[in-house]
Design a protein around this motif. Structure first.
Motif, mmCIF file in Angstrom:
data_model
loop_
_atom_site.group_PDB
_atom_site.id
_atom_site.type_symbol
_atom_site.label_atom_id
_atom_site.label_comp_id
_atom_site.label_asym_id
_atom_site.label_seq_id
_atom_site.Cartn_x
_atom_site.Cartn_y
_atom_site.Cartn_z
ATOM 1 N N LEU A 1 -10.859 -20.261 78.441
ATOM 2 C CA LEU A 1 -11.052 -19.006 78.149
ATOM 3 C C LEU A 1 -9.994 -18.450 76.995
ATOM 4 O O LEU A 1 -9.104 -18.741 77.014
ATOM 5 C CB LEU A 1 -10.674 -18.549 79.546
ATOM 6 N N LEU A 2 -10.745 -17.459 76.147
ATOM 7 C CA LEU A 2 -9.935 -17.102 74.755
ATOM 8 C C LEU A 2 -8.944 -16.456 75.761
ATOM 9 O O LEU A 2 -9.079 -15.456 76.585
ATOM 10 C CB LEU A 2 -10.688 -16.209 74.237
ATOM 11 N N ALA A 3 -7.643 -16.318 75.074
ATOM 12 C CA ALA A 3 -6.472 -15.590 75.520
ATOM 13 C C ALA A 3 -6.928 -14.033 75.349
ATOM 14 O O ALA A 3 -6.616 -13.121 76.528
ATOM 15 C CB ALA A 3 -5.417 -15.814 74.663
ATOM 16 N N ARG A 4 -7.399 -13.528 74.455
ATOM 17 C CA ARG A 4 -7.881 -12.035 74.253
ATOM 18 C C ARG A 4 -8.822 -11.870 75.362
ATOM 19 O O ARG A 4 -8.776 -10.334 75.795
ATOM 20 C CB ARG A 4 -8.586 -12.002 72.658
ATOM 21 N N TYR A 5 -9.910 -12.577 75.530
ATOM 22 C CA TYR A 5 -10.719 -12.239 76.772
ATOM 23 C C TYR A 5 -10.057 -12.030 78.139
ATOM 24 O O TYR A 5 -10.413 -11.071 78.899
ATOM 25 C CB TYR A 5 -11.801 -13.445 77.063
ATOM 26 N N ALA A 6 -9.089 -12.866 78.310
ATOM 27 C CA ALA A 6 -8.215 -12.957 79.676
ATOM 28 C C ALA A 6 -7.631 -11.613 79.689
ATOM 29 O O ALA A 6 -7.593 -10.812 80.786
ATOM 30 C CB ALA A 6 -7.384 -13.967 79.662
ATOM 31 N N LEU B 1 -16.331 -7.880 76.443
ATOM 32 C CA LEU B 1 -16.401 -8.885 77.183
ATOM 33 C C LEU B 1 -17.869 -9.156 77.357
ATOM 34 O O LEU B 1 -18.164 -10.186 78.199
ATOM 35 C CB LEU B 1 -15.728 -8.776 78.516
#
Lengths: 340, 488
Positions: free
Chosen positions: A3-8, A97
């Protein structure tokens, strides 16, 4: 799949903004109660005061009346404590997202925001306020339901839960703080009709009134209400309940996804959990409920920082000196001292 | 139309295609066979019902956020691409012709790119003027001598086609850099399936929903290793007007949609920042132009790109689609030479002809252009975005004189084309069903081999009489049906 950090980070904040919006709608619905004084007169300025929003408010409005105050908290896009601000922020995160969340989640938030955006000032005034608050609340709950029913259960789901429960715990402490300390009753007022009606309002706005009655059929005291909202093991908005959830999620992120970086957040949370279980409400009130609530908020904020450092890529090597510019302002947990 | 005017409540009864080729009716007074059933079903519809379905469709597009961003003042506003419910239909036979033509064109352009970044034979043989290529702003010297997998440079290609008055498809423009619009092709079909299942029933329409799968396949094929490569889609971000398409493609492929800030290059390898630290990326479908891709190699002011990615690319550690430097192949001036390019590399005639174009650097062409100035469109080759174009039939005497002077002063900077009478298609308008001009942008994906999506984006000029189909000018789109059937 990683999971992309930015998405998290976006998932975490989308959940927080939605949860915050629901709480705002809950409180706005009943705030008229708080604006009423002992003689039954309505003082809208007190609503602004108890939120600590005077400066912000009077920079854009001449006087505090029903019209201006409701507009400020419902539709003012520049007020970070307004519904429109929070739903807009939730939608901006959801927009980012869209590749990750379900189409239904996005479509509902999108339609929700567009509908909110079309509200006229009249739609949020008495006597329409209650109707507006209730569909907004329902829209937030629809989001919760759609998310539960459609959001794929991987890491993202856990970051969603983290955001939601941290925000919920935070909101509960703020709600309690408003009642207990900004409207601090003089000892004579305790148990008065106004006092009881305000505690009832607090419980109702958190959808906890009936449950509270079941648990404490014999009577309502400030201590029993505060204790219920902080420590009750079955009330979904109690701080203890939320903290348990956060603990479970952090543990599962570690065990199921092998994310070993969350230990700092875990430590802060353990500290908070231990404190919550160590003292009865009477002792908490004796030593100062406001300070206690404040400390919980700081711990939650510490947990959030820990999560950010561990999972949102804030600690990874940053090779570009331009990154700060690119990233833009970070999302913020800044809220004024009290929420509405 | 004489062919359909029999019944009083026939909503196509008063339809008049004018002098243009019509995508539903064909040549005037000679209706084509393959649309007979569709015409019959449309005819029996109630106009108000049609309008209602159109409104449903548009509301759904808006709610689902199938939109592009338009900037007005300081606000970014979501707009849907106006949608029309009457489909544009292509017969199996027509499609077989187009598919072969697009295949041929992609093949030739890839051979051309390989050539100009290696031996430059086509330049040495004088088929295309060397300065046109080597002096082109989109020619990237960084690509010289670099080999790319399968010699494919243009992995995703969009070809803009128009149909003239006689029904002949012609190429108007090649898009070999970052062509967009394919998401609308797929979403338009979904929309039609929802609002118009009765019109589509048993027609036999070729599906378009495997585009993402085909794209992912190509992204895997070109990856530097085949051990479960990590693919990502690189987008400029949420404020890009085509952000919906980036979302769409990332979702269809099931790969992360990353922005420049999510990527890091370390030791000439590309990584993305995840919740678990840095993770390797092998193959990137980038929706960022060359200029902004790497501030170290190209525009140093770019904040969207990934510093160092060009070096990782040169080392063969990352695959990029499209390759760097494809802009030299879809240039306006180079376009004129594509038919000669096809002849040169493939020894074939172009299956889909260009719009007749005269290259004014050539003496005969210059003379013809000067003699027919008032009938032609004169375009400067160096300019982008329709800048500096003179449309003969609409120009004043002074403008024509000015154009003539510029042509004589610098003929090699100009090409000329006849005004193309774009075909029309019946379209729902507030005043009933009327003809509106359409074009067609099919999409081709090339990894090891080329696959053409059956159909494409049919853009429609929603304003009466206008030939401009661009979304920025209020253009809309239609679902494009390629009919099943055996090719001849």
């Amino acid at each position: 799949m990683s999971l992309l950090a930015r998405y998290a980070e976006c998932i975490f904040w989308m959940a927080r903004y939605m949860e915050r919006a629901e709480n705002l709608a809950r409180i706005l619905d009943v705030q008229e109660t708080f604006a009423r004084d002992t003689r039954g007169a309505t003082n809208w300025l007190s609503v602004v005061q108890l939120n600590g929003d005077e400066k912000n408010f009077f920079s854009r409005y001449d006087k505090a009346n029903a019209e201006s105050v409701l507009h400020f908290y419902m539709l003012d896009p520049q007020n970070m404590n307004s519904l429109i601000f929070n739903i807009r922020a939730a939608r901006e995160n959801a927009r980012t997202l869209r590749p990750w969340i379900s189409t239904e989640m996005w479509a509902q938030i999108n339609v929700f925001y567009n509908r909110l955006n079309e509200l006229s000032p009249r739609d949020v005034q008495m006597p329409n306020l209650s109707r507006a608050c209730s569909w907004i609340k329902e829209a937030c709950q629809t989001h919760t339901g759609i998310t539960e029913g459609t959001f794929y259960r991987d890491q993202g789901w856990y970051f969603y839960q983290l955001g939601k429960y941290i925000e919920r715990a935070d909101q509960t402490t703020r709600l309690l703080d408003i009642k207990y300390h900004t409207l601090l009753p003089s000892p004579m007022d305790v148990g008065s009709t106004l006092d009881v009606s305000q505690w009832t309002t607090v419980l109702r706005s958190a959808a906890g009134y009936h449950a509270f009655r079941r648990v404490y059929p014999r009577g309502m005291t400030p201590a029993t209400v505060a204790g219920f909202m902080l420590f009750n093991e079955g009330f979904p908005r109690s701080v203890v309940m939320c903290v348990r959830q956060i603990d479970g999620v952090l543990t599962r992120l570690r065990s199921r996804y092998n994310l070993r970086r969350g230990s700092e957040a875990m430590e802060r949370l353990d500290e908070l959990q231990a404190a919550l279980l160590s003292r009865p409400i009477e002792a908490v009130i004796r030593d100062g409920l406001h300070e206690y609530l404040d400390w919980i908020q700081q711990q939650l904020s510490g947990v959030t920082d820990g999560i950010g450092r561990a999972f949102f890529g804030q600690d990874d090597l940053i090779p570009s000196d331009a990154l700060d510019v690119v990233n833009g302002p970070a999302q913020t947990q800044v809220q004024t001292q009290s929420n509405i | 139309m004489s062919a359909t005017a029999s019944r009083p409540n026939d909503i196509l009864a008063d339809y008049d295609q004018g002098l243009y080729y019509d995508e539903l009716f064909g040549l005037r007074d000679a209706p084509v066979d393959h649309t007979a059933l569709i015409r019959q079903r449309l005819s029996s519809l109630d106009f108000e019902d049609l309008r209602r379905r159109l409104q449903d469709a548009e509301r759904e597009l808006y709610n689902l956020g199938i939109t592009f961003l338009v900037y007005s003042n300081k606000d970014a506003v979501d707009r849907i691409l106006p949608f029309d419910v009457i489909p544009r239909v292509i017969s199996a036979k027509e499609w077989a012709h187009l598919e072969a033509g697009i295949n041929q064109r992609v093949t030739a352009l890839n051979l051309f790119l390989k050539d100009v970044y290696h031996d430059q034979k086509i330049l040495k043989d004088g088929v295309i003027p060397a300065e046109l290529v080597l002096g082109n702003a989109n020619y990237r010297p960084q690509m010289i001598g670099l080999d790319v997998p399968f010699d494919t440079y243009i992995h995703i290609m969009g070809v803009d086609l128009v149909r003239d008055r006689h029904g002949t498809f012609r190429v108007l423009e090649d898009n070999g850099r970052v062509p967009s619009g394919v998401s609308y092709v797929v979403e338009n079909r979904h929309m039609m399936q929802r609002v118009f299942p009765d019109l589509m029933q048993d027609i036999g329409i070729r599906p378009v929903d495997n585009y993402g799968h085909k794209l992912l396949e190509a992204m895997y094929e070109i990856a530097p290793h085949q051990n479960d490569p990590q693919v990502a889609l690189l987008s400029p971000g949420t404020y890009n007007s085509a952000y919906f398409e980036h979302i769409f493609l990332a979702r269809e492929m099931g790969v992360p949609l990353v922005e420049g800030r999510d990527l890091v290059v370390d030791n000439d390898r590309v990584y993305m920042r995840t919740t678990d630290g840095l993770a390797r990326v092998d193959s990137i479908y980038r929706r960022i132009g060359d200029d902004f891709l790497d501030p170290k190699a190209f525009n140093p002011d770019s904040l969207l790109g990934v510093p160092g990615i060009m070096e990782a690319y040169r080392k063969g550690n990352i695959a990029l689609a499209n390759a760097i430097g494809t802009g030299v192949a879809d240039d306006k001036a180079v376009y004129c030479y594509v038919p000669r390019m096809i002849k040169y590399y493939l020894d074939q005639e172009a299956i889909i002809p260009n719009v007749d174009t005269r290259i004014c650097r050539e003496g005969d062409a210059l003379q013809y252009t000067l003699d027919h100035l008032e009938e032609l469109v004169i375009k400067p080759v160096g300019e982008a975005g329709g800048y500096g174009i003179t449309i003969g039939p609409r120009a004043t005497k002074a403008e024509l004189d000015d154009c003539r002077a510029k042509l004589l002063a610098d003929p090699s900077n100009y090409i000329s084309q006849p005004v193309v009478d774009l075909s029309v298609c019946p379209t729902v308008t507030p005043d009933g069903i009327e003809p509106r001009h359409v074009d067609l942008r099919p999409f081709a994906i090339t990894g090891k081999s080329t696959w053409v999506l059956p159909g494409g984006l049919s853009r429609v000029a929603m304003k009466k009489g206008t030939l401009i189909v661009n979304s920025s000018q209020g253009g809309g789109s239609k679902d494009t049906w390629v009919l099943e059937g055996t090719a001849p």
